[in-house]
Design a protein around this motif. Structure first.
Motif, PDB file in Angstrom:
ATOM      1  N   GLY A   1      -4.146   7.690   1.736  1.00  0.00           N
ATOM      2  CA  GLY A   1      -4.763   7.838   0.429  1.00  0.00           C
ATOM      3  C   GLY A   1      -4.773   6.583  -0.408  1.00  0.00           C
ATOM      4  N   ALA A   2      -4.492   5.438   0.198  1.00  0.00           N
ATOM      5  CA  ALA A   2      -4.459   4.188  -0.556  1.00  0.00           C
ATOM      6  C   ALA A   2      -5.834   3.844  -1.102  1.00  0.00           C
ATOM      7  N   GLY A   3      -5.844   3.128  -2.204  1.00  0.00           N
ATOM      8  CA  GLY A   3      -7.100   2.726  -2.816  1.00  0.00           C
ATOM      9  C   GLY A   3      -7.054   1.281  -3.271  1.00  0.00           C
TER      10      GLY A   3
ATOM     11  N   THR B   1     -17.232   2.410  -3.310  1.00  0.00           N
ATOM     12  CA  THR B   1     -15.788   2.271  -3.522  1.00  0.00           C
ATOM     13  C   THR B   1     -15.087   3.625  -3.575  1.00  0.00           C
ATOM     14  N   GLU B   2     -15.747   4.607  -4.159  1.00  0.00           N
ATOM     15  CA  GLU B   2     -15.133   5.936  -4.219  1.00  0.00           C
ATOM     16  C   GLU B   2     -15.156   6.607  -2.851  1.00  0.00           C
ATOM     17  N   ALA B   3     -16.284   6.485  -2.161  1.00  0.00           N
ATOM     18  CA  ALA B   3     -16.423   7.148  -0.870  1.00  0.00           C
ATOM     19  C   ALA B   3     -15.520   6.529   0.191  1.00  0.00           C
ATOM     20  N   ALA B   4     -15.370   5.220   0.168  1.00  0.00           N
ATOM     21  CA  ALA B   4     -14.636   4.543   1.234  1.00  0.00           C
ATOM     22  C   ALA B   4     -13.228   4.120   0.847  1.00  0.00           C
ATOM     23  N   PHE B   5     -12.988   3.887  -0.461  1.00  0.00           N
ATOM     24  CA  PHE B   5     -11.726   3.276  -0.859  1.00  0.00           C
ATOM     25  C   PHE B   5     -10.976   4.084  -1.920  1.00  0.00           C
ATOM     26  N   ASN B   6     -11.357   5.336  -2.100  1.00  0.00           N
ATOM     27  CA  ASN B   6     -10.628   6.257  -2.988  1.00  0.00           C
ATOM     28  C   ASN B   6     -10.521   5.757  -4.425  1.00  0.00           C
TER      29      ASN B   6
ATOM     30  N   VAL C   1      -8.894  -2.277   0.099  1.00  0.00           N
ATOM     31  CA  VAL C   1      -7.749  -1.401  -0.126  1.00  0.00           C
ATOM     32  C   VAL C   1      -6.461  -2.220  -0.118  1.00  0.00           C
ATOM     33  N   HIS C   2      -5.616  -1.992  -1.111  1.00  0.00           N
ATOM     34  CA  HIS C   2      -4.432  -2.839  -1.266  1.00  0.00           C
ATOM     35  C   HIS C   2      -3.403  -2.596  -0.165  1.00  0.00           C
ATOM     36  N   GLU C   3      -3.142  -1.360   0.173  1.00  0.00           N
ATOM     37  CA  GLU C   3      -2.174  -1.042   1.223  1.00  0.00           C
ATOM     38  C   GLU C   3      -2.832  -0.078   2.216  1.00  0.00           C
ATOM     39  N   PRO C   4      -3.683  -0.595   3.094  1.00  0.00           N
ATOM     40  CA  PRO C   4      -4.484   0.269   3.968  1.00  0.00           C
ATOM     41  C   PRO C   4      -3.651   1.135   4.903  1.00  0.00           C
ATOM     42  N   GLU C   5      -2.391   0.749   5.146  1.00  0.00           N
ATOM     43  CA  GLU C   5      -1.552   1.543   6.047  1.00  0.00           C
ATOM     44  C   GLU C   5      -0.989   2.781   5.356  1.00  0.00           C
TER      45      GLU C   5
END
Length: 314
Positions: free
Chosen positions: A125-127, A302-307, A118-122
């Motif tokens: 809804g980041a992906g 990737t969809e389930a964990a990283f939107n 994830v690019h911006e985990p903070e």
């Protein structure tokens, strides 16, 4: 490269160094690491201890690491490699692999390491944030690592047949290794055959199948291969465990294998597979379990964990 290796994925940092030392004591000389595993510093500590205690020399070891997705741009490939070398305490890698055929936006090491998916985990809804970096550019930068003596061999992970064909059209230094998920539920026979035709060796990760994925909720107990009838029949016939039969199946079909465990007794069990041979009938029966069942599938996780929906296999 030793055909039976030791996988370092999902080994907790506080156990990694001791695990590496125990694995060396058990007889392992091939260790499969990656920046994304988050334990290369501790892996390096274990290697250093094993060498300082006289258990092994650096020359006897085969150390693999992997280029993470956020470092695909040519100007970042050497940076990522040198970070892994520094963390591992090594002057060179025996093998360096492109971890996934997925290029993500660069994240500076000083910002977050390992950068993960994830690019911006903070951010809510980041992906994933994809980068426009062609694989041929990444490969050219990998080749310069060989030219500079930072790595002895280069290769790829999680490539399909189309990507492998394409790689062969532009590579100056051909890949030494293709690392893929493979076990009796996912035999990948055509891809392994294709790699062989190109002279590319194959390492099978998750050689026991679902075992690595229970704790991640990516597989259920019913997905286990350890109780499959052909595996149990062969285990009984050879006085071996089902796990040993699965690992022997992987070796006999020509792949290297990288099982993982933190238990010394299992380490030795997983290595104790050279004193028996599965018959042609047993090999065929185990291979017939194939369901094209992939546990490590970016199109799912990737969809389930990283939107982000990002399949790489059709």
């Amino acid at each position: 490269m030793p055909r039976s290796g030791f996988g370092l994925w999902k080994i907790p940092q506080d156990k990694t160094a001791d695990t590496v030392v125990e694995a060396v004591r058990a007889g392992y000389r091939h260790f499969d690491s990656a920046a994304d595993y988050g334990n290369e510093v501790q892996t390096g500590d274990g290697i250093a201890r094993a060498v300082s205690e006289g258990l092994v020399s650096r020359e006897e070891l085969w150390i693999t690491s992997k280029l993470w997705n956020t470092f695909h741009a040519p100007e970042h490939v050497e940076e990522a490699c040198r970070k892994s070398l520094g963390d591992l305490g090594l002057d060179f890698l025996d093998l360096y692999l492109i971890h996934f055929p997925i290029a993500l936006e660069y994240v500076p090491i000083s910002t977050r390491y390992p950068p993960e998916w994830v690019h911006e985990p903070e951010t809510d809804g980041a992906g994933m944030k994809l980068a426009k970096v062609p694989l041929h550019q990444t490969w050219a930068a990998m080749e310069t690592l060989v030219d500079k003596g930072l790595v002895k061999n280069i290769g790829v992970c999680n490539y399909n047949s189309g990507l492998l064909h394409d790689l062969m059209t532009y590579s100056r230094i051909r890949p030494a290794m293709l690392q893929i998920e493979s076990h009796p539920y996912l035999t990948q026979e055509r891809l392994i055959r294709l790699a062989g035709d190109y002279g590319v060796d194959v390492t099978a990760f998750s050689p026991l199948g679902a075992q690595s994925y229970f704790e991640l909720n990516m597989a259920a107990e019913g997905d286990s291969l350890l109780g499959a009838a052909p595996v149990m029949v062969a285990a009984s016939a050879h006085c071996k465990t089902p796990a040993q039969v699965l690992l022997r199946w992987g070796i006999q079909r020509g792949t290297a294998i990288i099982p993982k465990t933190t238990k010394p007794e299992r380490m030795r069990e997983n290595l104790d597979i050279d004193d028996f041979e599965l018959s042609r009938v047993e090999m065929a029966a185990i291979s017939s379990l194939n369901q094209d069942r992939r546990f490590n599938d970016p199109g799912a996780f990737t969809e389930a964990a990283f939107n982000t929906f990002h399949p790489i296999y059709d």
